[in-house]
Structures are given as structure tokens and as C-alpha cells.
Enzyme design. Structure first.
Site, PDB file in Angstrom:
ATOM      1  N   GLN A  12       0.668  -1.114  -0.101  1.00 29.85           N
ATOM      2  CA  GLN A  12      -0.081  -0.013  -0.074  1.00 29.85           C
ATOM      3  C   GLN A  12       0.771   1.249  -0.059  1.00 29.85           C
ATOM      4  O   GLN A  12       2.061   1.399   0.662  1.00 29.85           O
ATOM      5  CB  GLN A  12      -0.842   0.072   1.151  1.00 29.85           C
ATOM      6  CG  GLN A  12      -2.179   1.108   1.123  1.00 29.85           C
ATOM      7  CD  GLN A  12      -3.204   0.853   1.947  1.00 29.85           C
ATOM      8  OE1 GLN A  12      -3.305  -0.358   2.675  1.00 29.85           O
ATOM      9  NE2 GLN A  12      -4.053   1.705   2.443  1.00 29.85           N
ATOM     10  N   SER A  94       4.571  -6.413   2.642  1.00 30.45           N
ATOM     11  CA  SER A  94       3.129  -6.216   3.263  1.00 30.45           C
ATOM     12  C   SER A  94       2.184  -6.749   2.670  1.00 30.45           C
ATOM     13  O   SER A  94       2.289  -7.987   1.832  1.00 30.45           O
ATOM     14  CB  SER A  94       2.944  -4.846   3.909  1.00 30.45           C
ATOM     15  OG  SER A  94       1.875  -4.846   4.659  1.00 30.45           O
ATOM     16  N   LEU A  95       1.416  -5.970   1.901  1.00 32.79           N
ATOM     17  CA  LEU A  95       0.439  -6.231   1.077  1.00 32.79           C
ATOM     18  C   LEU A  95       0.889  -7.252  -0.201  1.00 32.79           C
ATOM     19  O   LEU A  95       0.166  -8.116  -0.505  1.00 32.79           O
ATOM     20  CB  LEU A  95      -0.510  -5.026   0.759  1.00 32.79           C
ATOM     21  CG  LEU A  95      -1.496  -5.254  -0.508  1.00 32.79           C
ATOM     22  CD1 LEU A  95      -2.476  -5.927  -0.027  1.00 32.79           C
ATOM     23  CD2 LEU A  95      -1.762  -4.097  -1.099  1.00 32.79           C
ATOM     24  N   ARG A 119      -8.958  -7.852   4.382  1.00 35.98           N
ATOM     25  CA  ARG A 119      -7.963  -7.520   5.157  1.00 35.98           C
ATOM     26  C   ARG A 119      -8.134  -6.155   5.008  1.00 35.98           C
ATOM     27  O   ARG A 119      -8.127  -5.223   6.180  1.00 35.98           O
ATOM     28  CB  ARG A 119      -6.827  -8.050   4.420  1.00 35.98           C
ATOM     29  CG  ARG A 119      -5.518  -7.304   5.140  1.00 35.98           C
ATOM     30  CD  ARG A 119      -4.253  -7.646   4.062  1.00 35.98           C
ATOM     31  NE  ARG A 119      -2.780  -7.627   4.798  1.00 35.98           N
ATOM     32  CZ  ARG A 119      -2.288  -6.457   4.598  1.00 35.98           C
ATOM     33  NH1 ARG A 119      -2.517  -5.611   3.756  1.00 35.98           N
ATOM     34  NH2 ARG A 119      -0.896  -6.463   4.926  1.00 35.98           N
ATOM     35  N   HIS A 203       0.788  -2.439  10.870  1.00 37.18           N
ATOM     36  CA  HIS A 203       2.149  -3.304  11.260  1.00 37.18           C
ATOM     37  C   HIS A 203       2.470  -2.892  12.793  1.00 37.18           C
ATOM     38  O   HIS A 203       3.576  -2.539  13.211  1.00 37.18           O
ATOM     39  CB  HIS A 203       3.304  -2.994  10.461  1.00 37.18           C
ATOM     40  CG  HIS A 203       2.785  -3.682   8.821  1.00 37.18           C
ATOM     41  ND1 HIS A 203       2.776  -4.943   8.785  1.00 37.18           N
ATOM     42  CD2 HIS A 203       2.557  -3.014   7.773  1.00 37.18           C
ATOM     43  CE1 HIS A 203       2.497  -5.159   7.696  1.00 37.18           C
ATOM     44  NE2 HIS A 203       2.254  -3.999   7.048  1.00 37.18           N
ATOM     45  N   GLN A 252       1.484 -10.869   9.878  1.00 33.18           N
ATOM     46  CA  GLN A 252       1.822  -9.769   9.268  1.00 33.18           C
ATOM     47  C   GLN A 252       0.955  -8.574   9.776  1.00 33.18           C
ATOM     48  O   GLN A 252       1.677  -7.576   9.592  1.00 33.18           O
ATOM     49  CB  GLN A 252       1.376 -10.166   7.633  1.00 33.18           C
ATOM     50  CG  GLN A 252       1.933  -9.046   6.909  1.00 33.18           C
ATOM     51  CD  GLN A 252       1.436  -9.107   5.536  1.00 33.18           C
ATOM     52  OE1 GLN A 252       0.223  -8.846   5.196  1.00 33.18           O
ATOM     53  NE2 GLN A 252       2.206  -9.812   4.679  1.00 33.18           N
TER      54      GLN A 252
END
Length: 321
Positions: A12, A94-95, A119, A203, A252
């Protein structure tokens, strides 16, 4: 021809208006199919969102996340179908780990997009209940930033969210505590403290509130053994099997992105180069500044994609007259 590329998928923040517009014009069959599949999986008008919608429409995290994965997947499919591309190893920031797991055969594309949609919805829910923020700190050792986070803890949750590169670490948490760590870091010699335009404190432990609900979604989803090496951004180490992949996606949510460790692990494979597949050039920038003497490429625009396709295709073998 180039091969054995460590292939990186962005997360993102890489979204931008029209990010798949040129893809749909230049590769209508492949990209149209991927976007249609993404729309079916998510219930979102992703073709319009990724090609013609204004940037403001992409800002909500529940929209940005599936839009980025759909665009990254469309680029990957163009490389695979038109040049037979197969990565040497993959990872996602991440994503982006969802796109990496699709490329490695761990997740089906439709399942991954459905998970990403949920998510984003759950993360957006956190943002409505917590006053959160994220700030990128430049020019300070991550160990020192961890100490400053501990010092600011009386003001609220503040933790390291992203170990992006040696000179850039991102913090996340409750707004007052994040602001205090930014101030302390500048006083202690950090070069810059840049607040990020995000809708939620990603996070950090504030996201642990949604772990159980998302874990239930993960349990309902089929996972498969990786068909090529996947380096997790949660651990900076290989994803071992399908159960491990499922657990890492749960962890995550509230755990930091260990991108420095990902690049270090990739270099141990003796990869032939680094390739960012998706909108933007953030990850290729990290690689350029972290990995010495290795080519780094991106797919940020049609010119770069066209050049990459030429280089990926096998060259004709010259024959004697």
C-alpha cells in the site's frame, strides 16, 4: 534474455490514478481478464478504479489494497504470458506478499483478492476506532528508533512498523506517541521525519484486534505448497509450507515488515537481478540503495515493461550460413 530474477511486489502506498490504464490499452486481453477476475472476487469496480478513477477514490485502504494487488497481478501475467517469465524467487512488501504467494502457487488469484478485500475492510475498521499515524524516519539506526519508541510508550502505542532500508525506518501507533518519537528522533540527529498519508496505524500491536477474525478467513481459504522460493516480509526467511504461509499472513497484520532482511536473504541466493512488479518504484529504490552490483528493474510504466519484455524473451540462436 535475463533470468533468475528476485521478483518483488509492492504494498500500500504504491497506488496512483490510472495505474493500470496503459496496461489495459497495450495488453487488453490479459489485463482485461485479470481485472474482470479481480472484480468478480472482490465485488469492486476495479477496472474503473485502476484505470480512470481519481486518486481520491483509491485512498481508502479497503479500496487501495485490492486495486494494488490487481494491478501488480496484471503486470505479472503480461510478463508470464508474453515472455514466459518465471521468477527465481519472490517476496512482497506487506500487502505485496499476497501477489508473491499467487506467483508461487500458494494462493489462487481469486482467493488472494478476496482475502485482501477483507483485510482492507478490517484494517479500515481499526482506523475508525483508533487515532493512529505512521511516520518514516530517515538517517537514524533502527536500534536507536526502537529505544525512542520505548521512551515514548507512556503516551501510547508506538512501534517500528517497517525496516525498509538501513537509512529508513517507519514507526506506527497512536498519533501522540508517533509524533513524540518523530520529535525525539529529530532532536537526536535524524535527518527527516515524514508523516505518511495512511488511513490506519499498520503493522503495530493496534492491529492485533483483528487477528482472530482474519485468521478465520485464512482458515477457510485453500493454501498450497510453494512452487518456488518465497521470502516472507514477516520473518525475512523462506515460507516453508502452506500452514506456514497461512500463519505468516495472520502475523503480518500486527508485525513489522522486515524488508532489509528480505533483501539480505535474496542476495544469498545469487540472484541475477531484482525486479519490482507493480505500480511505483519504491521497492526498486530500496534495492538500488541496499544491494551492490546487481541490476534492478521496475515495471512502473509502459516503456519499462516493453523493454523488460524484450529482454525476457529468448533470443534467436544464430546459425551458420
Amino acid at each position: 534474455m535475463i533470468d533468475n530474477l528476485f521478483t518483488m511486489f509492492p504494498g500500500q502506498g504504491s497506488q496512483r490514478a490510472g495505474m493500470a490504464g496503459h496496461l489495459l490499452r497495450e495488453h487488453p486481453r490479459t489485463v482485461g481478464r485479470v481485472l474482470a477476475q479481480a472484480e468478480e472476487a472482490t465485488g469492486l469496480a476495479l477496472t474503473d478504479l485502476c484505470t480512470t478513477s481519481p486518486e481520491a477514490d483509491l485512498a481508502p485502504t479497503e479500496i487501495a489494497q485490492p486495486a494494488i494487488v490487481a494491478t501488480s497481478l496484471a503486470i505479472y501475467e503480461v510478463l508470464r504470458e508474453e515472455a514466459g517469465f518465471r521468477p527465481g524467487a519472490v517476496a512482497g512488501h506487506s500487502l505485496g506478499e499476497y501477489t508473491a504467494l499467487i506467483a508461487a502457487g500458494v494462493l489462487e488469484a481469486g482467493d488472494a483478492l478476496r482475502l485482501v478485500r477483507r483485510r482492507g475492510e478490517l484494517m479500515a475498521g481499526v482506523s475508525r476506532t483508533v487515532s493512529g499515524a505512521m511516520t518514516a524516519l530517515m538517517g537514524m539506526a533502527p536500534e536507536r528508533i526502537e529505544e525512542l519508541c520505548a521512551a515514548a510508550a507512556p503516551l501510547g502505542v508506538v512501534e517500528v512498523a517497517n525496516y525498509n532500508e538501513v537509512g529508513q525506518t517507519v514507526i506506527s501507533g497512536q498519533s501522540a506517541a508517533v509524533e513524540e518519537v518523530g520529535r525525539l528522533a529529530l532532536e537526536a540527529g535524524a535527518e527527516r521525519a515524514v508523516p505518511l498519508k495512511v488511513s490506519a496505524p499498520f503493522h503495530c500491536s493496534l492491529m492485533s484486534a483483528i487477528e482472530d477474525e482474519f485468521a478465520a478467513e485464512l482458515e477457510r481459504t485453500a493454501f498450497h505448497a510453494p512452487r518456488l522460493p518465497v521470502i516472507s516480509s514477516v520473518t525475512g526467511a523462506l515460507v516453508r509450507d502452506e500452514a506456514h504461509a497461512r500463519d505468516l499472513l495472520r502475523r503480518q497484520l500486527a508485525g513489522p515488515v522486515r524488508w532489509v532482511d528480505v533483501l539480505t536473504a535474496a542476495s544469498a541466493y545469487g540472484v541475477g537481478g531484482y525486479l519490482e512488479v507493480g505500480p511505483g518504484r519504491v521497492l526498486s529504490g530500496f534495492a538500488n540503495r541496499t544491494v551492490a552490483d546487481a541490476p534492478v528493474r521496475s515495471t512502473n510504466d509502459e516503456r519499462r515493461i516493453a523493454a523488460l519484455l524484450r529482454d525476457l524473451r529468448p533470443q534467436p540462436v544464430a546459425t551458420a550460413a
